[in-house]
Scaffold this active site. Structure first.
Site: not given
Lengths: 507, 188
Positions: A240, A297
C-alpha cells in the site's frame, strides 16, 4: 492568511532527508534563508550542511525529535523565521501544529488548520466531499430489515463489500458479486462482526476491481483561486505504498482526464483550500472515479507534476504564503508538456516482503543526463538507519512522451550505484521493463499480478555472469564465499562446494 | 591445478559455475592482499555448457575491470570486512567470506544452518523448541522490526539444534536466533 504581499525572509524547515533538501533548494532559488532542525542522528546529514542555520533538537527517534512541536517551533522563533515548512510526514498534517505555529507568530506553509481537520478524518472528508458533489465510493448503512437489503445492494451496485462498522483486519468483511448471494453474505458478516467486535452493524460499499490510483495536484491561493496541475497515476504500489508514479496518467481519454482534474479542483474550492494539496481518487476499470482522500501537504511524488507542468511547487507554496495570487505566479495558464515517471529507491529487500534494510551507503552514485532528476537526502558514507523512512532517493525522468520517459528512467536506474545497503533498484527496473507497464496497463494490483514471484527467472540477464565473474575473479584464490541477501538472485547465494582453491598453493 | 565449483542460487533456481584456472606459466599469481588480480585468467564453465574466459584486467578501490570473452566492462564494488558489495546495471550482489571452519561444518550445498536476525529488532515469539522437526519454509522465530512483524523461516528441512533467543529479546543484525541441523542424507 496573508492576502497582500508580505515577503518571507527566513524559513524553518521542520523535516529531514530529501524533502528538507528540496525545500532548502527552493529557498535558495528565492533568496530566502533556511533554518533546519536536526536530530542527533542528522547533525551531519545533507540538509544540515545545506541550510543556512542548523538548530539541534536532540533525540533520534521521531517522537524525541521531529515530532516535538515545542522544540520545533522554538527553533523557528529563536532564529527569527517568518514561516515553517513542514514537508511531508512528521507534523505536516497535524492541525494542532499548524495552530501552534500561527500562535507563535509564524506562517505555516500549508492550508488552514480547519481545512486540515476537515480533510484529515477519512469519514468526515467523505461526507464533506459528497456534499460538494464529489463522487465517493457508493455505500450505505444497513438496518435490521432484510427486505431492504436487496434494494440497498442494487443502489450500491455490484460487486460490493459487506463491511463491519466496528471492523478491521478483514473480519466481518464479505465480497459479494451476485445479488443472489447478498442476504447470506450479510448474515454471515453480521455473525462474524458480532463475534469479533460485539457489534453486528454492517454496511455495504462498492467493491472496486483492480482500480487505479489517480490523484490530482492542486494549488490554491489566499484570494480564493484554485488551479490543478494535472493528475498523477500512482497505481504501482507495494504494501500500500507507492513506488512508481507518473504524470499524466496513461490510457485516460482527455475527456475523463479533464473531468477528474476539474472534480478535484472543485473539491479543493469547496473547502477553501490554500497551498499545495492532492486529491486522491480511485478510478474503476469502467471509467468511474471516486474520492479517496485529500492530502493537505506536498506529496513525495510532486516532482512528476513539476516536470510536466514546469512549475516549482515548493516555490509556489512559499509565494502563496507571501500573499501572491495564482495569476501573479503565472499559474492560471499551465500547459502540460511531455511525460514524467518517478521511481522511489528504497533500502528494502524486494525478494523478502520488502523488508526495510539498514546499513551504511558505502558508495552511492546518482545518474545524470537529459531529463533526469534526482531528489535525495543522503550521500556516500551516510548511514541508512531504521529510525526514519528507508527511502534513499527519488529518481525521476522526463521525456517527450511516456515511452521516452520510461526508457530514460530505466537507464538512469541502471546507472545508479548503491553499495552497502540492499535496495529495490533492480525491482524498479523490472517493473518499468514489464510489458504491462510499458503498455500503460497499471492498476493497484500490479505488483501482485505481475511482479510475484520476484525475481523471475532470467530477469537479471547479462549482469549475472558479470557479477559472478567479478566475485570469482576477485576472491577466487583461497576463500570460500557465500553471498547473502543479494538483489541479484542468481548470484545472491554464493557457495563453493567444499573447500577449494584456485591456482596458488593448496591449503 | 584444482577446479572450483561455485553455486549460484536464485530462489529455487540454482546455477553452477565452475572456475578452471588457465595455465599462464605463473600458477595464477596472487598479489599481496591475496586477491586474484593481475595476470590471472580463468575459464568459467556454466551449467548450460557455455564457457567464459575471464580476466581481471585491473581494479582500484571501487571499480573492477573485467574481460569476459573479449568484452571489457566495469563492475563497481566496495569491500568491507568479510563482505564484498557489487553493482552492475542496477543489479546488486553481496558476497561474504566465510571462516575456514564453516567449510567443514557445512553440508554439501546446504544453506547456513544458523538463522540470523536480518536487522535490529525485537523477538516477539519463538515458534520452535530444541529437537523440533521443521520442514523447509516453516516459521521459526517471529521478530518485529520497523513496526513490521516478520517470520523467519527454515531454509531447509531438519531439526532444531538450539535456540539462542527468547521472546522479548532485542537483537542486533546477524545475531544468531536458531541453529538447525539438516536432515541426514540417505546414503547413495
Amino acid at each position: 492568511m496573508v492576502n497582500e504581499f508580505q515577503p518571507i525572509g527566513r524559513i524553518l524547515v521542520a523535516n529531514r532527508g530529501e524533502i528538507a533538501v528540496r525545500i532548502i533548494r527552493a529557498c535558495r532559488a528565492m533568496g530566502i534563508e533556511s533554518v533546519i532542525v536536526a536530530s542527533d542522528a542528522d547533525l551531519d546529514a545533507l540538509p544540515s550542511l545545506m541550510a543556512d542555520q542548523v538548530v539541534p533538537i536532540g533525540g533520534t527517534a521521531p517522537g524525541e525529535s521531529y515530532l516535538m512541536m515545542d522544540k520545533v517551533i522554538a527553533a523557528g522563533v529563536g532564529t527569527g523565521c517568518d514561516a515553517v515548512h513542514p514537508g511531508y510526514g512528521f507534523l505536516a498534517e497535524n492541525a494542532g501544529f499548524a495552530r501552534a505555529v500561527a500562535a507563535a507568530g509564524l506562517r505555516f506553509l500549508g492550508p488552514s488548520p480547519e481545512v486540515m481537520e476537515a480533510m484529515g478524518l477519512k469519514t468526515r472528508a467523505r461526507d464533506r466531499m459528497a456534499k460538494a458533489n464529489v463522487p465517493v465510493v457508493p455505500g450505505c448503512m444497513l438496518g435490521d430489515d432484510s427486505d431492504h437489503w436487496v434494494k440497498a445492494g442494487k443502489e450500491v451496485g455490484f460487486p460490493l463489500l459487506v463491511k463491519a462498522s466496528a471492523g478491521g483486519g478483514g473480519k466481518g468483511m464479505r465480497a459479494v458479486h451476485q445479488p443472489t448471494q447478498l442476504v447470506a453474505a450479510i448474515e454471515a458478516a453480521q455473525r462474524e462482526a458480532s463475534a469479533a467486535f460485539g457489534d453486528a452493524t454492517v454496511y455495504l460499499e462498492r467493491l472496486l476491481v483492480q482500480p487505479r490510483h489517480v490523484e490530482v495536484q492542486i494549488l490554491g491561493d489566499t484570494h480564493g483561486n484554485v488551479v490543478h496541475l494535472g493528475e498523477r497515476d500512482c497505481s504501482v504500489q507495494r504494501r500500500h505504498q507507492k513506488i512508481i508514479e507518473e504524470s499524466p496518467a496513461p490510457r485516460l481519454s482527455d475527456e475523463l482526464r479533464q473531468r477528474i482534474c476539474e472534480t478535484a479542483r472543485q473539491a479543493a474550492l469547496a473547502v477553501g483550500y490554500v497551498g499545495a494539496g492532492t486529491v486522491e481518487m480511485l478510478l474503476d476499470a469502467n471509467g468511474e472515479f471516486f474520492f479517496l482522500e485529500m492530502n493537505t501537504r506536498l506529496q513525495v511524488e510532486h516532482p512528476v507534476s513539476e516536470l510536466v507542468s514546469g512549475t516549482d511547487l515548493v516555490v509556489a507554496q512559499i509565494r502563496v504564503a507571501q500573499g501572491e495570487s495564482i495569476s501573479d505566479m503565472g499559474l492560471d495558464q499551465i500547459e502540460a508538456r511531455g511525460h514524467a515517471i518517478e521511481a522511489r529507491l528504497y533500502a528494502e529487500d524486494p525478494a523478502h516482503g520488502f523488508l526495510p534494510q539498514a546499513g551504511d551507503l558505502l558508495l552511492f552514485e546518482v545518474p545524470v543526463g537529459p531529463g533526469v532528476r534526482v531528489d535525495s537526502g543522503v550521500r556516500s558514507g551516510d548511514a541508512v538507519t531504521l529510525h526514519y523512512d528507508p527511502m534513499i532517493a527519488k529518481i525521476t525522468a522526463h521525456g517527450e512522451d511516456r515511452d521516452q520517459a520510461r526508457r530514460r528512467l530505466v537507464q538512469a536506474l541502471r546507472e545508479t550505484v548503491v553499495l552497502g545497503v540492499q535496495t529495490n533498484l533492480a525491482y524498479l527496473i523490472d517493473v518499468l521493463e514489464h510489458d504491462a507497464f510499458a503498455d500503460g496497463l497499471v492498476h493497484t494490483g500490479f505488483v501482485e499480478s505481475h511482479m510475484t514471484p520476484w525475481p523471475a527467472e532470467g530477469v537479471n540477464g547479462d549482469a549475472t555472469i558479470w557479477l559472478a565473474a567479478a566475485a570469482v575473479g576477485f576472491m577466487g584464490s583461497s576463500t570460500t564465499v557465500r553471498s547473502n541477501a543479494g538483489d541479484l538472485r542468481p548470484t545472491s547465494l554464493w557457495e563453493s562446494l567444499g573447500p577449494h582453491r584456485m591456482g596458488g598453493a593448496a591449503q | 591445478m584444482k577446479r572450483t565449483l561455485f553455486r549460484l542460487q536464485c530462489g529455487k533456481l540454482i546455477e553452477s559455475l565452475e572456475a578452471v584456472p588457465v595455465a599462464d606459466g605463473n600458477g595464477g599469481a596472487r598479489n599481496k592482499t591475496g586477491d586474484n588480480t593481475g595476470n590471472n585468467t580463468l575459464q568459467l564453465h556454466r551449467a548450460d555448457g557455455s564457457r567464459f574466459d575471464l580476466q581481471i584486467v585491473g581494479r582500484d578501490h571501487d571499480t573492477l575491470v573485467l574481460m569476459l570473452n573479449g568484452v571489457r566492462r566495469r563492475v563497481r564494488y566496495v569491500r568491507r570486512g568479510r563482505h564484498m558489495y557489487m553493482s552492475l546495471d542496477g543489479r546488486q550482489a553481496v558476497v561474504e567470506w566465510l571462516e575456514d571452519h564453516d567449510q567443514d561444518s557445512r553440508g554439501q550445498g546446504s544453506s547456513d544452518p544458523v538463522v540470523r536476525a536480518p536487522m535490529p529488532g525485537k523477538v516477539l515469539e519463538v515458534l520452535v523448541a530444541t529437537g523440533d522437526s521443521v520442514a523447509e519454509g516453516d516459521p521459526l522465530v517471529r521478530v518485529e522490526a520497523m513496526k513490521m512483524e516478520v517470520d523467519l523461516t527454515a531454509e531447509f528441512a531438519g531439526t532444531v539444534d538450539s535456540v539462542h533467543v527468547s521472546a522479548g529479546d532485542l537483537v542486533d543484525p546477524d545475531a544468531a536466533l536458531v541453529t538447525l541441523a539438516p536432515l541426514e542424507k540417505a546414503p547413495g
